[in-house]
Design an enzyme around this catalytic site. Structure first.
Site, mmCIF file in Angstrom:
data_model
loop_
_atom_site.group_PDB
_atom_site.id
_atom_site.type_symbol
_atom_site.label_atom_id
_atom_site.label_comp_id
_atom_site.label_asym_id
_atom_site.label_seq_id
_atom_site.Cartn_x
_atom_site.Cartn_y
_atom_site.Cartn_z
ATOM 1 N N ASP A 8 4.085 -0.409 -13.201
ATOM 2 C CA ASP A 8 5.418 0.311 -13.401
ATOM 3 C C ASP A 8 5.851 -0.408 -14.541
ATOM 4 O OD1 ASP A 8 6.368 -2.132 -12.351
ATOM 5 O OD2 ASP A 8 8.179 -0.640 -10.408
ATOM 6 N N CYS A 66 3.618 -4.113 -10.098
ATOM 7 C CA CYS A 66 5.028 -4.400 -10.294
ATOM 8 C C CYS A 66 5.772 -5.654 -10.815
ATOM 9 C CB CYS A 66 5.204 -3.089 -8.844
ATOM 10 S SG CYS A 66 5.931 -3.438 -7.543
ATOM 11 N N THR A 68 7.091 -7.320 -8.393
ATOM 12 C CA THR A 68 7.213 -8.284 -7.156
ATOM 13 C C THR A 68 5.498 -8.185 -6.834
ATOM 14 O OG1 THR A 68 7.737 -6.682 -5.467
ATOM 15 C CG2 THR A 68 9.227 -8.560 -6.230
ATOM 16 N N HIS A 99 -11.640 -12.590 3.665
ATOM 17 C CA HIS A 99 -10.750 -11.975 5.149
ATOM 18 C C HIS A 99 -11.206 -10.541 5.183
ATOM 19 C CE1 HIS A 99 -10.283 -15.928 7.207
ATOM 20 N NE2 HIS A 99 -11.996 -16.351 5.730
ATOM 21 N N HIS A 134 -14.427 -10.427 10.729
ATOM 22 C CA HIS A 134 -13.968 -9.782 9.970
ATOM 23 C C HIS A 134 -14.073 -8.213 9.898
ATOM 24 C CE1 HIS A 134 -11.898 -14.027 8.825
ATOM 25 N NE2 HIS A 134 -12.890 -13.853 8.682
HETATM 26 C C1 RB5 Z 1 11.520 -2.195 -9.862
HETATM 27 O O1 RB5 Z 1 13.247 -2.712 -10.040
HETATM 28 C C2 RB5 Z 1 11.058 -3.007 -8.835
HETATM 29 O O2 RB5 Z 1 11.772 -3.000 -7.258
HETATM 30 C C3 RB5 Z 1 9.205 -2.816 -8.844
HETATM 31 O O3 RB5 Z 1 8.626 -2.945 -9.650
HETATM 32 C C4 RB5 Z 1 9.116 -2.894 -7.757
HETATM 33 O O4 RB5 Z 1 9.415 -4.825 -7.590
HETATM 34 C C5 RB5 Z 1 8.773 -3.379 -6.059
HETATM 35 O O5 RB5 Z 1 8.654 -3.573 -5.125
#
Ligand code: RB5
Length: 165
Positions: A8, A66, A68, A99, A134
């Site tokens: 994203d 993204c 996170t 694994h 595994h």
């Molecule tokens: C976008 O602001 C953020 O929410 C997205 O990139 C991600 O971290 C969601 O899991």
């Protein structure tokens, strides 16, 4: 290797770095977007696109980025056959292959620095699945893709008295 990559807006800069790194290492990269960090987009579209490309054979593995790595990984994991793993460094990337036989690696641009992310990518694409005990667990996960509604019981595992890891 053919590798599908998607992000994203929050993962765009790291995705760009990863695309360049994978291409320089000789991989064939299928970049499924997004195309800019300046326009907010929704990560499920891109996570699902990467998962679908791996599941239908257009790519052997995938990379999702993204903010996170979490949201886009959740979306990728909705595609049957996908084992998407959020990793933070080379250790978690290595274990995701050894694994979990992960076929999609997910990173967070807001949570992992660029050098560590590239180390994780290198580990992910150079580490083999260990198989053995595994494989049994991967087979259990795969049964959910085929419609199973209950997990196999650990008590049915003939090796359960042995030390496990
Ligand atoms: C976008 O602001 C953020 O929410 C997205 O990139 C991600 O971290 C969601 O899991």
């Amino acid at each position: 290797m053919r590798i599908a990559v998607g992000s994203d807006h929050a993962g765009y800069a790291l995705k760009t770095l990863i695309v360049e790194h994978l291409a320089a290492a000789g991989h064939e990269v299928l970049d499924l977007g997004t195309d800019t960090a300046e326009v907010s987009v929704d990560y499920p579209e891109f996570g699902h696109a990467v998962g679908a490309a791996v599941a239908d054979g257009r790519a052997e593995r995938g990379v999702c980025v993204c903010g996170t790595g979490i949201g886009i990984g959740i979306a990728a994991n909705k595609v049957p056959g996908i084992r998407a793993a959020v990793v933070h460094d080379s250790t978690t990337a290595t274990l995701a292959r050894r694994h979990n036989d992960a076929n999609v690696v997910c990173l967070g641009e807001r949570t992992t620095g660029p050098a560590e992310a590239i180390d994780a990518i290198d580990a992910f694409f150079t580490t083999e699945f260990e198989g053995g005990r595994h494989q049994r667990r991967i087979d259990q996960i795969s049964r959910f893709d085929s419609g199973a509604t209950e997990a196999s019981l650990s008590s049915d595992n003939p090796e359960r008295q042995q030390p496990t890891s």
